[in-house]
Design an enzyme around this catalytic site. Sequence first.
Site, mmCIF file in Angstrom:
data_model
loop_
_atom_site.group_PDB
_atom_site.id
_atom_site.type_symbol
_atom_site.label_atom_id
_atom_site.label_comp_id
_atom_site.label_asym_id
_atom_site.label_seq_id
_atom_site.Cartn_x
_atom_site.Cartn_y
_atom_site.Cartn_z
ATOM 1 N N ASP A 82 10.431 -22.208 41.447
ATOM 2 C CA ASP A 82 11.175 -22.915 42.490
ATOM 3 C C ASP A 82 12.674 -22.848 42.167
ATOM 4 O O ASP A 82 13.074 -23.094 41.017
ATOM 5 C CB ASP A 82 10.699 -24.386 42.503
ATOM 6 C CG ASP A 82 11.257 -25.181 43.661
ATOM 7 O OD1 ASP A 82 11.546 -24.584 44.706
ATOM 8 O OD2 ASP A 82 11.370 -26.423 43.516
ATOM 9 N N HIS A 83 13.487 -22.502 43.129
ATOM 10 C CA HIS A 83 14.960 -22.482 42.972
ATOM 11 C C HIS A 83 15.470 -21.657 41.793
ATOM 12 O O HIS A 83 16.225 -22.170 40.958
ATOM 13 C CB HIS A 83 15.515 -23.910 42.866
ATOM 14 C CG HIS A 83 15.389 -24.687 44.131
ATOM 15 N ND1 HIS A 83 16.198 -24.496 45.228
ATOM 16 C CD2 HIS A 83 14.516 -25.657 44.495
ATOM 17 C CE1 HIS A 83 15.835 -25.310 46.209
ATOM 18 N NE2 HIS A 83 14.807 -26.018 45.791
ATOM 19 N N ASP A 104 17.334 -18.630 45.230
ATOM 20 C CA ASP A 104 18.074 -19.558 46.082
ATOM 21 C C ASP A 104 19.551 -19.194 46.039
ATOM 22 O O ASP A 104 20.292 -19.622 45.155
ATOM 23 C CB ASP A 104 17.848 -20.998 45.597
ATOM 24 C CG ASP A 104 18.677 -21.994 46.399
ATOM 25 O OD1 ASP A 104 19.401 -21.573 47.312
ATOM 26 O OD2 ASP A 104 18.583 -23.206 46.102
ATOM 27 N N GLU A 134 16.231 -18.388 50.584
ATOM 28 C CA GLU A 134 16.618 -19.557 51.390
ATOM 29 C C GLU A 134 17.823 -19.183 52.223
ATOM 30 O O GLU A 134 18.775 -18.574 51.717
ATOM 31 C CB GLU A 134 16.939 -20.756 50.485
ATOM 32 C CG GLU A 134 17.435 -21.969 51.282
ATOM 33 C CD GLU A 134 17.442 -23.272 50.472
ATOM 34 O OE1 GLU A 134 16.569 -23.441 49.598
ATOM 35 O OE2 GLU A 134 18.329 -24.110 50.717
ATOM 36 N N HIS A 180 16.848 -32.547 50.217
ATOM 37 C CA HIS A 180 16.116 -32.873 48.990
ATOM 38 C C HIS A 180 16.235 -34.364 48.652
ATOM 39 O O HIS A 180 17.284 -34.962 48.862
ATOM 40 C CB HIS A 180 16.674 -32.074 47.808
ATOM 41 C CG HIS A 180 16.301 -30.618 47.839
ATOM 42 N ND1 HIS A 180 17.130 -29.648 48.318
ATOM 43 C CD2 HIS A 180 15.179 -29.982 47.424
ATOM 44 C CE1 HIS A 180 16.542 -28.466 48.202
ATOM 45 N NE2 HIS A 180 15.350 -28.635 47.667
ATOM 46 N N ALA A 211 10.509 -32.129 51.228
ATOM 47 C CA ALA A 211 9.507 -32.682 52.155
ATOM 48 C C ALA A 211 8.909 -34.010 51.709
ATOM 49 O O ALA A 211 8.015 -34.527 52.364
ATOM 50 C CB ALA A 211 8.394 -31.665 52.382
ATOM 51 N N THR A 234 10.211 -35.186 44.554
ATOM 52 C CA THR A 234 10.625 -36.582 44.346
ATOM 53 C C THR A 234 9.459 -37.573 44.417
ATOM 54 O O THR A 234 9.326 -38.453 43.553
ATOM 55 C CB THR A 234 11.676 -36.967 45.410
ATOM 56 O OG1 THR A 234 12.756 -36.033 45.300
ATOM 57 C CG2 THR A 234 12.206 -38.365 45.199
HETATM 58 P P1 13P Z 1 11.805 -33.352 47.356
HETATM 59 O O1 13P Z 1 12.283 -33.702 45.994
HETATM 60 O O2 13P Z 1 12.607 -33.959 48.434
HETATM 61 O O3 13P Z 1 10.344 -33.588 47.486
HETATM 62 O O4 13P Z 1 12.024 -31.755 47.508
HETATM 63 C C1 13P Z 1 11.333 -30.906 46.649
HETATM 64 C C2 13P Z 1 11.761 -29.495 46.769
HETATM 65 O O5 13P Z 1 12.319 -29.060 47.746
HETATM 66 C C3 13P Z 1 11.456 -28.625 45.644
HETATM 67 O O6 13P Z 1 11.932 -27.333 45.848
HETATM 68 O O1 G3H Z 2 14.280 -28.812 44.710
HETATM 69 C C1 G3H Z 2 14.350 -28.859 43.506
HETATM 70 C C2 G3H Z 2 13.982 -29.935 42.646
HETATM 71 O O2 G3H Z 2 13.590 -31.106 43.269
HETATM 72 C C3 G3H Z 2 15.047 -30.145 41.583
HETATM 73 O O3 G3H Z 2 14.364 -29.892 40.474
HETATM 74 O O4 G3H Z 2 15.464 -31.266 38.733
HETATM 75 O O5 G3H Z 2 13.646 -29.617 38.225
HETATM 76 O O6 G3H Z 2 15.934 -28.794 38.867
HETATM 77 P P1 G3H Z 2 14.943 -29.895 38.988
HETATM 78 ZN ZN ZN Z 3 13.804 -27.375 46.989
#
Ligand code: 13P
Ligand code: G3H
Ligand code: ZN
Length: 282
Positions: A82-83, A104, A134, A180, A211, A234
């Site tokens: 992710d990212h 990203d 993205e 986010h 989301a 989150t």
């Molecule tokens: P939230 O932290 O808002 O759930 O988003 C998560 C996210 O986008 C991870 O890539």
């Molecule tokens: O969208 C990304 C995460 O919610 C942020 O994650 O704190 O692990 O970099 P991280």
């Molecule tokens: Zn994200």
Amino acid sequence: MRTKSIEILKKALKENTAVGAFNTANLEISQSIIRAADNLCKPCIIQATTTTMDYTNNSIGEIVKSVIDKESNGASIGFHLDHGHNLHDVIKAIELGVDSAMIDASKMSFQENKEITKKVVEHAHPKGIAVQAELGRVPYLGREKMSVNWEEIMTDPKQAKELVEETGVDALAIAIGNAHGFFRERNEPDWDRLKEIRKLLPETPLILHGASDWEGKKARKAVKLGINCFNIDTDIRIAFCTALCKMAGGKHCEVSDPRKILKVARDEVQSKVEEKIKLFAG
Ligand code: 13P
Ligand code: G3H
Ligand code: ZN
């Protein structure tokens, strides 16, 4: 059962439904996610950021692969970066065992975004790894001003088509007023924009980041109009920490075995993930 994330996404696209992509940070959260998917026998994606790779000193790859191998039975589980912020992040994540990676470059110019996405695709595809890009920006609470000009940062549908066609990227994270964490989202998501992107890109799985606070009707409408995957971090972090605090800070402070505390947090996250999986699958 380990399955490629892109296969999970393509199936969701074909069936006009969605899955969750849940962020893990440790062994217990990985178990919660995989147990939830298995319990409901629904596909899902487990994902880690570079922050988690650093935090675990890269053990997260082995942790996730091992939990999938040892615990999952029927459910299809993909493992995704992710990212990722650059090619180096993607190379490292591939070494750790992901089957799919996000680049990203949403903060870069459109031209730079296309260039770096293309470079990542050229590196990843020969290895059988799928890539998510993205376009548009999904803001973060605490990382930027509290209010943003949504019109400026949402995904331009024509650019989305151009980016996908020119780079060969497999999936696209889009911005339609989502944010986010607990950043204040646009009052109403830009549903027409989502419809237009879906129309121009009928074969590309669309991902919605941020989301955690997309519940009930709003999430169902997003699925109906073309979202195939919701990223959740989150909400499950909070479930984990709240359960821990209750156990450690409350009447259970006599507990001296961390596993007894972590088990409660793990169960709490599993229930939360099951709730989300059911919501997205309809
Ligand atoms: P939230 O932290 O808002 O759930 O988003 C998560 C996210 O986008 C991870 O890539
Ligand atoms: O969208 C990304 C995460 O919610 C942020 O994650 O704190 O692990 O970099 P991280
Ligand atoms: Zn994200």
